[in-house]
Scaffold this active site. Structure first.
Site, PDB file in Angstrom:
ATOM      1  N   GLU A 322      29.416 -27.916   2.296  1.00 25.88           N
ATOM      2  CA  GLU A 322      27.952 -27.822   2.391  1.00 25.88           C
ATOM      3  C   GLU A 322      27.369 -29.151   2.820  1.00 25.88           C
ATOM      4  O   GLU A 322      26.433 -29.207   3.628  1.00 25.88           O
ATOM      5  CB  GLU A 322      27.372 -27.395   1.039  1.00 25.88           C
ATOM      6  CG  GLU A 322      25.876 -27.065   1.069  1.00 25.88           C
ATOM      7  CD  GLU A 322      24.975 -28.256   0.806  1.00 25.88           C
ATOM      8  OE1 GLU A 322      23.743 -28.108   0.871  1.00 25.88           O
ATOM      9  OE2 GLU A 322      25.504 -29.364   0.537  1.00 25.88           O
ATOM     10  N   GLU A 323      27.945 -30.237   2.260  1.00 28.96           N
ATOM     11  CA  GLU A 323      27.418 -31.570   2.553  1.00 28.96           C
ATOM     12  C   GLU A 323      27.646 -31.970   4.011  1.00 28.96           C
ATOM     13  O   GLU A 323      27.055 -32.932   4.485  1.00 28.96           O
ATOM     14  CB  GLU A 323      28.063 -32.598   1.625  1.00 28.96           C
ATOM     15  CG  GLU A 323      27.804 -32.374   0.146  1.00 28.96           C
ATOM     16  CD  GLU A 323      26.379 -32.684  -0.273  1.00 28.96           C
ATOM     17  OE1 GLU A 323      25.543 -32.991   0.610  1.00 28.96           O
ATOM     18  OE2 GLU A 323      26.092 -32.604  -1.477  1.00 28.96           O
ATOM     19  N   HIS A 451      23.402 -38.302  -4.175  1.00 32.58           N
ATOM     20  CA  HIS A 451      24.369 -38.737  -3.160  1.00 32.58           C
ATOM     21  C   HIS A 451      24.902 -40.143  -3.446  1.00 32.58           C
ATOM     22  O   HIS A 451      25.125 -40.936  -2.528  1.00 32.58           O
ATOM     23  CB  HIS A 451      23.751 -38.675  -1.763  1.00 32.58           C
ATOM     24  CG  HIS A 451      23.742 -37.298  -1.196  1.00 32.58           C
ATOM     25  ND1 HIS A 451      23.370 -37.017   0.101  1.00 32.58           N
ATOM     26  CD2 HIS A 451      24.050 -36.098  -1.745  1.00 32.58           C
ATOM     27  CE1 HIS A 451      23.461 -35.715   0.322  1.00 32.58           C
ATOM     28  NE2 HIS A 451      23.871 -35.131  -0.801  1.00 32.58           N
TER      29      HIS A 451
END
Length: 514
Positions: A322-323, A451
């Site tokens: 996803e990242e 993050h």
């Protein structure tokens, strides 16, 4: 005349016989709907009662342990992700689900160096973030003069922004805004620049992506607005020479989605819930998105214990990469047949549901807040309403957040599947009104560790986690038996819009478009 009378009597008799039959044929349908509603309410109540934040937290601990033994992260394409996927797979097998890995190929990227220093006129170091899919400098970097692109509404987007010969052999300094990062660095490359530095057009640090490997033309990184404007001021006074190193590993790798579904239930009415399992390379990703993954895993276990034969097939998904740009969910949706697309009646997404300075945000399926993106596919408004009603019944405050498609529900929206879900905030800043409503600290990010290395087991909010596990449990129990609410009209009432996603970009892929 007698014959006519006999026919009339026969007709009336037939009608009299038919009427109970018609009523009988209609009655089971209504009774079935009522029964489905009762079963849905019963199962939802049981799952909400049984789904435990304590048990879900055990899954978070496992994800932390995995990261601790795998270079501090669980990023797609790494051993940390593979171990996370294996753990989820094994748990679901134990619960009795039909489970499968769905492999897909993706472009793995890992930044090896990101350094920027002013050599002259005054030496100093500047924090720079390499753009995903950037080209690399040689080891040790390059030394070159900066050349600033004149700022306007579309700085550095057109060839005309680069004076002939002024950028040859230099590093272009470009203000963010007006077009993609890819377009900016490509235009700079065409003008002869050997590197590009994009500075933010708002406060805060800046990262981003060029979209794909093919788009990378020259080494490119991002810096803060303050540093960028300081460099522009220095350039106005004379030449500025910098040392610039951006290096990135890029290679094709294979990773997996984990898909689990109930053995029973009508596949024509498949209800789907998902969360992404991968972290970024910078940290263990316990809130982003171990929280959604653990919450989903806990509810899946309770569903398996409470209901062996749901009316509808329930499918859970843990997405990979996803990242890197929603790659797991995109691969899944791209692989669906026409029938497979029609069978999925709804998709709910749970991404970052335990932010330490949380807000409780529900995706705005009907665009009643009028913020950002428009409404989702038909049925999305109903999904939002159902979540809101659950929270209202518990007197739990909540707000809308932009239904932008910037997490794994995006690909489902793209093919018209009703979608929704919840989110507790990333790097957006909590307002004073939100601090009064939800608690926490105004003026700080919902997740200060977003993050970053600090997104670990110590930095999750268990109150937000518990609320969202309840939302997942209620939705799972309800839709496992009854999806009739998707056909019930919604009386759209604007809520106070949150800034959970609007106030801060959520997930790295979002900086493709500015």
């Amino acid at each position: 005349m007698k014959a006519t009378r006999r026919r009339a009597v026969a007709t009336l008799a037939a009608a009299a016989l038919a009427t109970p039959l018609l009523l009988a044929s209609a009655s089971p349908s209504a009774a079935h709907r009522d029964d489905a509603g009762r079963q849905a309410a019963k199962l939802a109540k049981k799952l909400v009662s049984k789904a435990s934040v304590k048990d879900a937290h055990k899954h978070l601990k496992k994800f932390q342990q995995i990261a601790d033994t795998a270079n501090g992260n669980r990023a797609a394409g790494t051993l940390g992700y593979d171990a996370s996927a294996a753990y989820v797979y094994q748990q679901l097998k134990k619960y009795g689900y039909d489970v499968r890995y769905e492999p897909f190929e993706f472009q793995y990227t890992e930044t090896l160096a990101q350094k920027l220093s002013v050599v002259s006129p005054n030496t100093r170091d500047i924090v720079i973030n390499a753009m995903t899919y950037t080209k690399s400098t040689p080891v040790g970097g390059v030394k070159a003069d900066l050349a600033a692109v004149p700022a306007d509404a579309t700085t550095g987007c057109e060839a005309a922004d680069y004076a002939s010969g002024a950028f040859t052999g230099k590093i272009a300094l470009i203000k963010r805004g007006g077009c993609t990062f890819a377009e900016k660095q490509a235009a700079a490359a065409t003008a002869g620049a050997i590197g590009a530095i994009v500075y933010n057009n708002t406060a805060g640090s800046m990262g981003g992506t060029l979209g794909d490997v093919a788009s990378g033309k020259i080494p490119t990184g991002g810096i803060t607005q303050a540093e960028g404007e300081k460099l522009v001021t220095e350039l106005a006074a004379g030449p500025v020479n910098v040392s610039f190193e951006i290096r990135q590993l890029q290679q094709k790798r294979v990773t997996n989605n984990v898909i689990a579904e109930t053995k029973h239930g009508n596949a024509a009415n498949t209800v789907m819930l998902g969360s992404h399992l991968d972290s970024v390379l910078e940290g263990p990703g316990i809130n982003d998105n171990g929280s959604g993954s653990a919450g989903l895993l806990e509810v899946a276990q309770e569903l398996a214990k409470a209901e062996k034969r749901p009316a509808n097939k329930v499918r859970f998904a843990w997405w990979g990469a996803e990242e890197n740009g929603l790659l797991g969910s995109k691969a899944y949706v791209a692989g669906l047949s026409d029938l497979g697309k029609k069978e999925i009646k709804l998709y709910l997404n749970f991404d970052m549901i335990a932010s330490p300075n949380y807000g409780l945000f529900v995706y705005d399926g009907d665009d009643s807040d009028g913020v950002g993106a428009g409404p989702g596919p038909e049925g999305s408004a109903q999904l939002e309403r159902d979540i809101n009603e659950f929270l209202d019944e518990k007197d739990t405050p909540h707000e809308g957040t932009d239904f932008s498609g910037r997490s794994d529900y995006g690909p489902f929206i793209g093919i018209g599947i009703p979608s929704g879900g919840t989110f507790t905030g990333a790097e957006g800043i909590k307002s004073a009104a939100q601090a009064e409503k939800f608690g926490g600290t105004a003026g700080q990010a919902y997740d200060p560790n977003y993050h970053a290395k600090g997104d670990d087991i110590k930095n999750v909010n268990l109150t937000a986690f518990k609320v969202n596990i309840g939302i997942i449990a209620n939705a799972t129990g309800t839709y496992a038996h009854d999806i009739s609410s998707l056909r019930t009209p919604v009386n759209s009432v604007p809520t106070e819009p949150g800034t959970g996603s609007g106030g801060g970009l959520h997930e790295g892929h979002e900086d493709v478009i500015e």
